[in-house]
Design a protein around this motif. Structure first.
Motif, short mmCIF file in Angstrom:
data_model
loop_
_atom_site.label_atom_id
_atom_site.label_comp_id
_atom_site.label_asym_id
_atom_site.label_seq_id
_atom_site.Cartn_x
_atom_site.Cartn_y
_atom_site.Cartn_z
N TRP A 4 0.86 -1.19 0.00
CA TRP A 4 0.00 0.00 0.00
C TRP A 4 0.89 1.23 0.00
CZ3 TRP A 4 -0.58 -3.90 3.73
CH2 TRP A 4 -1.61 -4.80 3.46
N PRO A 5 1.41 1.65 -1.16
CA PRO A 5 2.38 2.74 -1.19
C PRO A 5 1.81 4.10 -0.81
CG PRO A 5 1.75 2.10 -3.41
CD PRO A 5 1.13 1.10 -2.47
N ASP A 6 0.48 4.24 -0.85
CA ASP A 6 -0.12 5.54 -0.53
C ASP A 6 -0.52 5.67 0.92
OD1 ASP A 6 0.17 6.30 -3.16
OD2 ASP A 6 -1.80 5.58 -3.74
N VAL A 7 -0.13 4.71 1.75
CA VAL A 7 -0.49 4.72 3.16
C VAL A 7 0.73 5.10 3.98
CG1 VAL A 7 -1.25 3.30 5.09
CG2 VAL A 7 -2.28 2.98 2.84
N ASP A 31 6.37 3.90 8.60
CA ASP A 31 7.08 5.17 8.61
C ASP A 31 7.44 5.62 10.02
OD1 ASP A 31 6.86 5.93 5.71
OD2 ASP A 31 4.76 5.62 6.18
N ARG A 54 1.75 12.50 4.12
CA ARG A 54 0.82 12.16 3.03
C ARG A 54 0.54 13.37 2.16
NH1 ARG A 54 -0.35 9.48 -0.98
NH2 ARG A 54 -2.54 9.21 -1.46
N THR A 55 0.40 14.54 2.77
CA THR A 55 0.20 15.77 2.00
C THR A 55 1.37 16.03 1.08
OG1 THR A 55 -1.16 16.69 3.77
CG2 THR A 55 -0.23 18.26 2.20
N GLN A 57 3.47 13.75 -0.09
CA GLN A 57 3.43 12.73 -1.14
C GLN A 57 2.50 13.15 -2.27
OE1 GLN A 57 2.12 9.24 0.96
NE2 GLN A 57 4.17 8.62 1.56
N LEU A 58 1.33 13.64 -1.90
CA LEU A 58 0.35 14.07 -2.92
C LEU A 58 0.86 15.26 -3.72
CD1 LEU A 58 -2.96 13.67 -0.89
CD2 LEU A 58 -2.17 12.25 -2.81
N GLN A 61 3.41 13.93 -6.20
CA GLN A 61 2.73 13.25 -7.31
C GLN A 61 2.12 14.26 -8.27
OE1 GLN A 61 -0.06 10.58 -5.49
NE2 GLN A 61 1.51 9.15 -4.84
N HIS A 62 1.54 15.30 -7.74
CA HIS A 62 0.93 16.33 -8.57
C HIS A 62 1.98 17.02 -9.45
CE1 HIS A 62 -2.00 19.44 -9.64
NE2 HIS A 62 -1.07 20.32 -9.39
N TRP A 65 3.18 14.70 -12.22
CA TRP A 65 2.16 14.62 -13.26
C TRP A 65 2.20 15.86 -14.15
CZ3 TRP A 65 -0.82 11.07 -15.37
CH2 TRP A 65 -1.90 11.46 -16.15
#
Length: 86
Positions: A4-7, A31, A54-55, A57-58, A61-62, A65
Motif C-alpha cells: 500500500w504505497p499511498d499509506v 514510517d 501524506r500531504t 506525497q500528494l 505526485q501532482h 504529473w
C-alpha cells in the motif's frame, strides 16, 4: 515496494520483543514506530506527522504529473492539465 504505497504507516506497540518489532516494521514498510509507554502528545505528533507526510506525497505526485504533461504532445496537454487539477 510496500503493498500500500499511498499509506503512511504508524505502529503503536506494547511488545518488548525487538526482533518481532523490527520484522513488523520492515514487512509493513512502517514510517513511524512508538512503543509503550507512550505519551498522548507523542501519539498526536505521530498522527500530525503522518498527515503532513501524506500531504507532501500528494504534492510530489501532482508536480510529477504536471511535468510529464508539460513534456507530452500538444494534444495531450489539455487532458493532462485537467487531470492534474483534480
Amino acid at each position: 515496494m510496500t503493498p500500500w504505497p499511498d499509506v503512511v504507516g504508524i505502529i503503536f506497540s506494547g511488545r518488548t520483543d525487538s526482533q518481532g518489532i523490527i520484522a513488523s516494521i520492515n514487512e509493513a514498510g512502517v514510517d513511524q514506530f512508538a512503543s509503550k509507554p507512550w505519551m498522548p502528545d507523542h501519539r498526536l505528533l505521530a498522527l500530525a506527522n503522518a498527515v503532513e507526510a501524506r500531504t507532501l506525497q500528494l504534492q510530489i505526485q501532482h508536480l510529477i504529473w504536471r511535468c510529464a504533461c508539460a513534456q507530452s504532445p500538444a494534444g495531450w496537454r489539455s487532458s493532462c492539465m485537467v487531470a492534474a487539477c483534480l
